[in-house]
Design a protein around this motif. Structure first.
Motif, PDB file in Angstrom:
ATOM      1  N   ALA A   1       0.775  -1.050   0.086  1.00 49.29           N
ATOM      2  CA  ALA A   1       0.139   0.082   0.159  1.00 49.29           C
ATOM      3  C   ALA A   1       0.985   1.406   0.025  1.00 49.29           C
ATOM      4  CB  ALA A   1      -0.847  -0.187   1.192  1.00 49.29           C
ATOM      5  N   ASP A   2       1.897   1.031   0.348  1.00 51.78           N
ATOM      6  CA  ASP A   2       2.849   2.482   0.523  1.00 51.78           C
ATOM      7  C   ASP A   2       3.856   2.659  -0.646  1.00 51.78           C
ATOM      8  OD1 ASP A   2       1.604   2.758   3.041  1.00 51.78           O
ATOM      9  OD2 ASP A   2       3.242   1.636   4.188  1.00 51.78           O
ATOM     10  N   PHE A   3       3.615   1.750  -1.511  1.00 49.78           N
ATOM     11  CA  PHE A   3       4.716   1.898  -2.725  1.00 49.78           C
ATOM     12  C   PHE A   3       4.362   3.328  -3.508  1.00 49.78           C
ATOM     13  CE2 PHE A   3       4.877   1.259  -7.495  1.00 49.78           C
ATOM     14  CZ  PHE A   3       6.235   0.881  -7.673  1.00 49.78           C
ATOM     15  N   ARG A   4       5.441   3.842  -3.934  1.00 46.83           N
ATOM     16  CA  ARG A   4       5.282   5.127  -4.814  1.00 46.83           C
ATOM     17  C   ARG A   4       5.978   4.822  -6.198  1.00 46.83           C
ATOM     18  NH1 ARG A   4       3.695   9.611  -1.571  1.00 46.83           N
ATOM     19  NH2 ARG A   4       3.622   9.548   0.603  1.00 46.83           N
ATOM     20  N   ILE A   5       5.699   5.615  -7.076  1.00 51.98           N
ATOM     21  CA  ILE A   5       6.418   5.770  -8.402  1.00 51.98           C
ATOM     22  C   ILE A   5       7.195   6.725  -8.546  1.00 51.98           C
ATOM     23  CG2 ILE A   5       6.210   5.644 -10.858  1.00 51.98           C
ATOM     24  CD1 ILE A   5       3.430   4.000 -10.291  1.00 51.98           C
ATOM     25  N   ARG A   6       8.400   6.656  -8.735  1.00 57.56           N
ATOM     26  CA  ARG A   6       9.526   7.841  -8.577  1.00 57.56           C
ATOM     27  C   ARG A   6      10.015   8.349 -10.000  1.00 57.56           C
ATOM     28  NH1 ARG A   6      12.483   9.776  -4.403  1.00 57.56           N
ATOM     29  NH2 ARG A   6      14.487  11.037  -4.750  1.00 57.56           N
ATOM     30  N   THR A   7       9.769   9.657 -10.241  1.00 58.64           N
ATOM     31  CA  THR A   7      10.387  10.282 -11.631  1.00 58.64           C
ATOM     32  C   THR A   7      11.681  10.884 -11.121  1.00 58.64           C
ATOM     33  OG1 THR A   7       8.055  10.295 -12.478  1.00 58.64           O
ATOM     34  CG2 THR A   7       9.784  11.820 -13.549  1.00 58.64           C
ATOM     35  N   SER A   8      12.602  10.727 -11.837  1.00 60.99           N
ATOM     36  CA  SER A   8      13.917  11.518 -11.754  1.00 60.99           C
ATOM     37  C   SER A   8      14.794  12.060 -12.426  1.00 60.99           C
ATOM     38  CB  SER A   8      14.933  10.045 -11.069  1.00 60.99           C
ATOM     39  OG  SER A   8      14.415   9.415 -10.064  1.00 60.99           O
ATOM     40  N   VAL A   9      15.481  13.243 -12.369  1.00 63.33           N
ATOM     41  CA  VAL A   9      16.457  13.766 -13.235  1.00 63.33           C
ATOM     42  C   VAL A   9      17.692  13.476 -12.824  1.00 63.33           C
ATOM     43  CG1 VAL A   9      16.777  15.926 -14.155  1.00 63.33           C
ATOM     44  CG2 VAL A   9      14.704  15.492 -13.400  1.00 63.33           C
TER      45      VAL A   9
ATOM     46  N   ALA B   1      13.811  15.152  -8.029  1.00 61.80           N
ATOM     47  CA  ALA B   1      12.774  13.926  -8.293  1.00 61.80           C
ATOM     48  C   ALA B   1      11.542  14.092  -7.574  1.00 61.80           C
ATOM     49  CB  ALA B   1      13.241  12.604  -7.521  1.00 61.80           C
ATOM     50  N   VAL B   2      10.454  13.641  -8.038  1.00 67.33           N
ATOM     51  CA  VAL B   2       8.885  13.777  -7.596  1.00 67.33           C
ATOM     52  C   VAL B   2       8.353  12.261  -7.524  1.00 67.33           C
ATOM     53  CG1 VAL B   2       8.685  16.135  -8.421  1.00 67.33           C
ATOM     54  CG2 VAL B   2       8.112  13.965  -9.692  1.00 67.33           C
ATOM     55  N   GLU B   3       7.618  12.104  -6.504  1.00 67.34           N
ATOM     56  CA  GLU B   3       6.961  10.787  -6.369  1.00 67.34           C
ATOM     57  C   GLU B   3       5.532  10.832  -6.639  1.00 67.34           C
ATOM     58  OE1 GLU B   3       8.265   9.393  -2.688  1.00 67.34           O
ATOM     59  OE2 GLU B   3       9.667   8.427  -3.444  1.00 67.34           O
ATOM     60  N   SER B   4       4.677   9.597  -6.929  1.00 64.81           N
ATOM     61  CA  SER B   4       3.255   9.569  -7.074  1.00 64.81           C
ATOM     62  C   SER B   4       2.855   9.558  -5.621  1.00 64.81           C
ATOM     63  CB  SER B   4       3.087   8.213  -7.935  1.00 64.81           C
ATOM     64  OG  SER B   4       3.229   7.165  -6.842  1.00 64.81           O
ATOM     65  N   PRO B   5       1.638   9.627  -5.463  1.00 67.67           N
ATOM     66  CA  PRO B   5       0.958   9.269  -4.131  1.00 67.67           C
ATOM     67  C   PRO B   5       1.251   7.723  -3.991  1.00 67.67           C
ATOM     68  CG  PRO B   5      -0.635  10.502  -5.704  1.00 67.67           C
ATOM     69  CD  PRO B   5       0.456  10.235  -6.473  1.00 67.67           C
ATOM     70  N   LEU B   6       0.569   7.532  -2.634  1.00 71.00           N
ATOM     71  CA  LEU B   6       1.098   5.802  -2.244  1.00 71.00           C
ATOM     72  C   LEU B   6       0.110   5.216  -3.217  1.00 71.00           C
ATOM     73  CD1 LEU B   6       0.286   6.548   1.550  1.00 71.00           C
ATOM     74  CD2 LEU B   6       2.425   6.291   0.428  1.00 71.00           C
ATOM     75  N   LEU B   7       0.578   3.836  -3.552  1.00 67.95           N
ATOM     76  CA  LEU B   7      -0.271   2.920  -4.203  1.00 67.95           C
ATOM     77  C   LEU B   7      -1.773   2.944  -3.550  1.00 67.95           C
ATOM     78  CD1 LEU B   7      -0.496   0.905  -6.490  1.00 67.95           C
ATOM     79  CD2 LEU B   7       0.335  -0.886  -4.980  1.00 67.95           C
ATOM     80  N   SER B   8      -2.015   2.823  -2.370  1.00 68.94           N
ATOM     81  CA  SER B   8      -3.367   2.714  -1.838  1.00 68.94           C
ATOM     82  C   SER B   8      -4.320   3.941  -2.489  1.00 68.94           C
ATOM     83  CB  SER B   8      -3.188   2.874  -0.314  1.00 68.94           C
ATOM     84  OG  SER B   8      -2.753   4.105   0.022  1.00 68.94           O
ATOM     85  N   GLU B   9      -3.522   5.072  -2.722  1.00 72.69           N
ATOM     86  CA  GLU B   9      -4.265   6.294  -3.517  1.00 72.69           C
ATOM     87  C   GLU B   9      -4.514   5.937  -4.955  1.00 72.69           C
ATOM     88  OE1 GLU B   9      -3.171  10.204  -2.111  1.00 72.69           O
ATOM     89  OE2 GLU B   9      -1.903   9.088  -0.479  1.00 72.69           O
ATOM     90  N   LEU B  10      -3.482   5.592  -5.519  1.00 75.00           N
ATOM     91  CA  LEU B  10      -3.655   5.165  -6.808  1.00 75.00           C
ATOM     92  C   LEU B  10      -4.513   3.998  -7.340  1.00 75.00           C
ATOM     93  CD1 LEU B  10       0.299   4.890  -7.984  1.00 75.00           C
ATOM     94  CD2 LEU B  10      -1.078   7.044  -8.140  1.00 75.00           C
TER      95      LEU B  10
END
Length: 515
Positions: free
Chosen positions: A128-136, A334-343
């Motif tokens: 549930a706490d997994f996030r997707i990260r976008t990196s530069v 970097a920015v991250e997505s909301p938690l997987l529970s929210e996705l």
């Protein structure tokens, strides 16, 4: 072809950029919801329109389990359903003994009920706490970077606001110039559009491409508005960068006041061309729809380049690549997505196809062979994960992660097994919270209002032409909680007629008592 009219009166000539893309898409969904019952049905509906369950004298009376079959059969066997196929399974949440079943082990096209498979597997595997990260990545040398690389990992929630955040992070580090801006679109492999989807779907927002660099849900709002009588309708894009990717063939007309309104948008196979036909009356409101971005990687690139320019960072060259880069640079932003529970809540409550497909591919990345697509690897991962949970692998066939494909085949048994299996895990509450709630939120917000089911049914909807489905949980007062799956295929009835029958069956369940 998709014929969907979203017309309303306004004092403004068109929408302006003060709305962000997510707000515009939400507005579109609201307009879609308001007109769903009067317009032709798209292949996959994102928001369910109101349905009314007719009150009967015995709606508050007790229904014994022994009488459930007679009551459900009376609904499913109505003359209007003579040519429809019903698949139904209703079971206590903690029992393997059905209260009612009809063709429970046969295959049905599930439409968006398929999202129950994708989200259950993603939650079980990633947490549930997994996030997707976008990196530069890059190396800052006195405010100058020779090569700035952006690595997207398929975050379906990424917006232009987050791109601005990335640019501002770089600005705060004193970066003022970039020689080469490279965005790497390789985390998810081809194909970006499922080959089993119907062509008439893929130019619209609900059938958009799924890639590693998703931005603004890879869709943009298109507005049509009337002009003077005899003139073509005015075509306005909410996003000028998206406008550059589409060629418009405007074959529309502004008609006299109170004339019938009809607008049709269709794509041209293999080309970024939208053909717009039909008419609006001169006194009509705006007509809105959301269309897919044909080249999402370059769309991302252009938006990020603009965000960097707004932050005072000059870019000399910029391009997209699918090649890997072995250069070991530091992560600068970097920015991250909301938690997987929210996705998964967005996926299930709003029936968001893009989110479901991105989660499918996120699963595929974890266990992909060299030349295998992430989508195919994701489907294999779902099967492995659900088999471990106790779902029979032969009880379903997966063609995608969202349910948009008519090649998906699912039995009611498979869905109920998922609902029961996930309820026995620590993820049970997150999963149930991701579902629409009858009469309260999500795609069930305007269904079951003022019935005993309101606030007691947590379920996933599914709609295609000839297909309607509802599966989930029912909290029954003074009885045990239930898991259920109801799928109707091959129906020639309207969506509202099928949904009303399904809803009547679900309301029956709230009357069950031990007797």
């Amino acid at each position: 072809m998709l014929n969907s009219l979203f017309s309303f009166k306004t004092n403004q000539p068109s929408y302006r950029p003060r709305f962000n893309p997510k707000q515009l898409l939400l507005l579109l969904l609201l307009l879609f919801e308001a007109q769903f019952l009067t317009q032709p049905t798209p292949v996959t509906a994102q928001t369910d329109a109101p349905t009314t369950v007719e009150p009967s004298p015995d709606t508050t009376q007790t229904l014994c389990p022994a009488d459930l079959k007679t009551s459900i059969d009376a609904i499913a066997n109505r003359p209007e359903f003579n040519y429809a196929r019903w698949g139904i399974l209703i079971q206590p949440l903690s029992s393997a003994t059905p209260l009612y079943s009809h063709e429970r082990d046969r295959y049905f096209i599930p439409a968006s009920n398929l999202k129950l498979f994708t989200t259950a597997a993603a939650l079980s595997q990633l947490g549930a706490d997994f996030r997707i990260r976008t990196s530069v990545y890059g190396t800052n040398s006195d405010g100058m970077i020779s090569q700035l690389r952006v690595i997207g990992r398929g975050d379906p929630s990424l917006s232009t606001d987050k791109l601005k955040n990335l640019a501002q992070q770089l600005q705060r580090q004193g970066i003022r110039r970039v020689d080469q801006l490279i965005v790497e679109d390789r985390y998810f492999s081809e194909p970006t559009v499922n080959p089993t989807w119907e062509w008439s779907d893929v130019q619209f927002y609900y059938g958009t491409a799924v890639n590693s660099l998703i931005l603004n849900e890879n869709a943009a709002l298109l507005t049509l508005s009337p002009q003077k009588i005899g003139q073509p309708l005015n075509v306005t894009w909410a996003d000028p960068i998206a406008a550059k990717q589409w060629q418009i063939e405007n074959q529309t007309l502004t008609a006299e006041a109170e004339s019938p309104e009809s607008v049709n948008i269709s794509g041209v196979l293999g080309k970024p061309v939208l053909r717009i036909r039909g008419q609006l009356a001169t006194d009509a409101g705006l007509w809105l729809t959301a269309v897919a971005i044909p080249d999402p990687a370059n769309y991302f690139l252009e938006h990020f380049r603009l965000a960097l320019a707004d932050a005072g960072i000059q870019v000399e060259q910029a391009y997209v690549t699918t090649d890997s880069n072995s250069q070991e640079d530091a992560e600068l932003a970097a920015v991250e997505s909301p938690l997987l529970s929210e996705l998964i809540t967005e996926t299930n409550q709003q029936s968001n196809n893009l989110y479901a497909e991105a989660l499918l591919r996120s699963l595929g990345v974890t266990d992909k062979e060299a030349d295998e697509s992430t989508a195919k690897a994701g489907r294999e991962q779902i099967r492995d994960i659900l088999t471990e949970l106790g779902v029979e692998p032969e009880s379903y066939v997966l063609a995608d992660g969202s349910g948009l494909s008519r090649h998906n085949l699912v039995s009611p048994t498979a869905i109920v097994q998922i609902l029961q299996a996930i309820a026995r895990t620590p993820m049970a509450q997150s999963y149930r919270n991701s579902l629409a709630v009858a009469g309260v939120e999500g795609t069930l917000r305007q269904r079951f209002e003022n019935t005993p089911a309101q606030g007691r049914v947590y379920a996933k909807t599914g709609t295609m032409t000839g297909v309607s489905a509802l599966s989930g949980y029912v909290e029954v007062p003074d009885y045990q909680p239930l898991a259920f799956s109801i799928m109707v295929n091959q129906s020639n009835q309207s969506v509202s007629t099928i949904r009303q029958a399904i809803d009547e069956i679900v309301v029956l369940l709230t009357r069950l008592r031990s007797c």
